[in-house]
Write a protein that holds these residues in place. Sequence first.
Motif, PDB file in Angstrom:
ATOM      1  N   THR A 144      -5.359  46.168  71.987  1.00 30.26           N
ATOM      2  CA  THR A 144      -4.746  45.257  72.115  1.00 30.26           C
ATOM      3  C   THR A 144      -5.749  43.882  72.302  1.00 30.26           C
ATOM      4  O   THR A 144      -5.457  42.693  71.823  1.00 30.26           O
ATOM      5  CB  THR A 144      -3.873  45.043  73.407  1.00 30.26           C
ATOM      6  OG1 THR A 144      -4.851  45.240  74.632  1.00 30.26           O
ATOM      7  CG2 THR A 144      -2.639  46.239  73.498  1.00 30.26           C
ATOM      8  N   VAL A 161      -0.687  45.252  68.179  1.00 33.27           N
ATOM      9  CA  VAL A 161       0.200  45.598  69.002  1.00 33.27           C
ATOM     10  C   VAL A 161       0.287  47.028  69.449  1.00 33.27           C
ATOM     11  O   VAL A 161      -0.386  47.791  68.666  1.00 33.27           O
ATOM     12  CB  VAL A 161       1.534  45.341  68.288  1.00 33.27           C
ATOM     13  CG1 VAL A 161       1.650  43.728  68.175  1.00 33.27           C
ATOM     14  CG2 VAL A 161       1.745  46.172  66.985  1.00 33.27           C
ATOM     15  N   LEU A 162       0.695  47.483  70.644  1.00 33.94           N
ATOM     16  CA  LEU A 162       0.668  48.766  71.179  1.00 33.94           C
ATOM     17  C   LEU A 162       1.782  49.873  70.788  1.00 33.94           C
ATOM     18  O   LEU A 162       1.599  50.890  70.965  1.00 33.94           O
ATOM     19  CB  LEU A 162       0.788  48.545  72.614  1.00 33.94           C
ATOM     20  CG  LEU A 162      -0.396  48.214  73.320  1.00 33.94           C
ATOM     21  CD1 LEU A 162      -0.095  48.143  74.928  1.00 33.94           C
ATOM     22  CD2 LEU A 162      -1.582  49.273  73.192  1.00 33.94           C
TER      23      LEU A 162
END
Length: 544
Positions: A37, A42-43
């Motif tokens: 991140t 994005v995760l």
Amino acid sequence: MRLPVLLLCVGLCLCAAPGPVAAAADKSCADLRQFYTGKGFVLAGVPQTEISGEHLRMCPQGPTCCTSSMEESLAAWSKKETEGLIREAGRSLQAAFNALHRSFDTYFTELHGSSELSLQEVLSPLGPLYTQNTRLYGDLYADLRQYYRGSALNLDENLSEFWAHLLERTFKISAPADVTLSEDYLECVAKQHETLRPFGDVPRDMKAKVIRAFVTARSFVQGLLVSSEVVRKVSEVSLSPECVKALMKLVYCPHCRGLASVKPCSNYCSNVMKGCLANQADLDSEWQNLIDTMIQVASSFSTEPSLDVVLSSIPARIYEAVHFLQENMDTFTAKVYQTCGTPGEPGTGSPTVHEQRRKSGSLTASDYKPSPTAGLRLEMQVSDLSSKLREMRQYWIQLPVALCSKLAAGGNSQDKCWNGITKARYLPEVMGDGLANQINNPEVELDITKPDMTIRQQIMQLKIMSNRLKNALEGNDVDFQDASDDISGSGSGMCVGGQCARSRPGLYAYTPDNNRVRGAASSASSSLCSLLLLLPLTALLLQR
């Protein structure tokens, strides 16, 4: 008796056999998630704990916190970062060249301007020969300035024209008042400046020195500009897909493997960078040749007669030439009458000449040498140019070293660094510089028969510029047409018949990765199982 013993043996073997590691807790991917991140990703889809790594295509397969899409994203990021570092290094070198250009250009322009400003002081004793011909002298300096700036002027022709016009004006002013000189007659007089040498040896001597001074100065600044432009173009060359994979493995696979704090081994990094920058390293030979030639040109500025002496003495050399003609005007006039005829009614003398001679006195160029301060400034200029150019000589082969100094582990950590598979020493040898030396590079797979054409074009530019500078050292006038399309062969002579053996040795011979560790554990378990089977069988045989 046999059944219990056999059951015991089977149980022992089952316990020793490899299988899922259930006892150990799954390793967390929290550190990688935070790192990922932090890079702006994005995760979504990022594992919470380690997963099996059979899907990986760039990193070693084994327990990992990276998915295939993460591997691709980080590979693209490593490409962007490395290309950014290369461009940053290139911009730094460009800035150094531009600073040298500004420094020398300022010095030379001031030298030229100072010489022009001294015209009035030096030539004013000539009276009308100066006051009525200021434009002629101004045009000479304007031509010299334009030539230095790169204009397509022929200095030899321009200087010859200057002396022809000056002879015409001097003869006209020196003629008796009762003699009328037509334009055709004056043109005939002007043509005699080569054959009759009315100004003595000054025009020939001054021409040789001025041409050498301006040719070397112009070629030098052009060399600085060409070098800067080559750096810019080469620094913008994109990295190959093979290089991107190698960079991913070098920089970000340790993060995927849970070894984020472990830096790459320095030799490992060197092989990756030497492979990625193999084409750039091929600039080295012509680059060093150009830098060495520019240093020679810079040194020539202080060779007698030095650059500042040549420029500052131009007004004095003009005065010296005119004074020589005035002293010998009667003889010259007689020769002109023989060649061009007698204009109208010839006078018996030339009172204007004798009057002017008394006013002007005697002057030589030695009376107008630069001050010691000016000479010291030139020495400092040459010294600064030469020392800074020497620092740039090995830029292209030092670039991989410079990049690895920011990425790789220090000298005391070579046993505990990332070697591309695990935390251990890197054993393969470091490759040489340039494309031909990468045939056995264990990290970056390259086709050495296909060099980068953009870089080959820049190698040719360096070669052309070096030749121009060498010509300038000889005092030969040079032009600066764009030679970017004048490209020689692409270097296919590296391999016999265009075919190169593609031998790739075993990549690693050091501590194996986790998969290999498990393989070794399985082998040890099998050996233990065999031993346990033999013991009860031996006991049964003894009971018999």
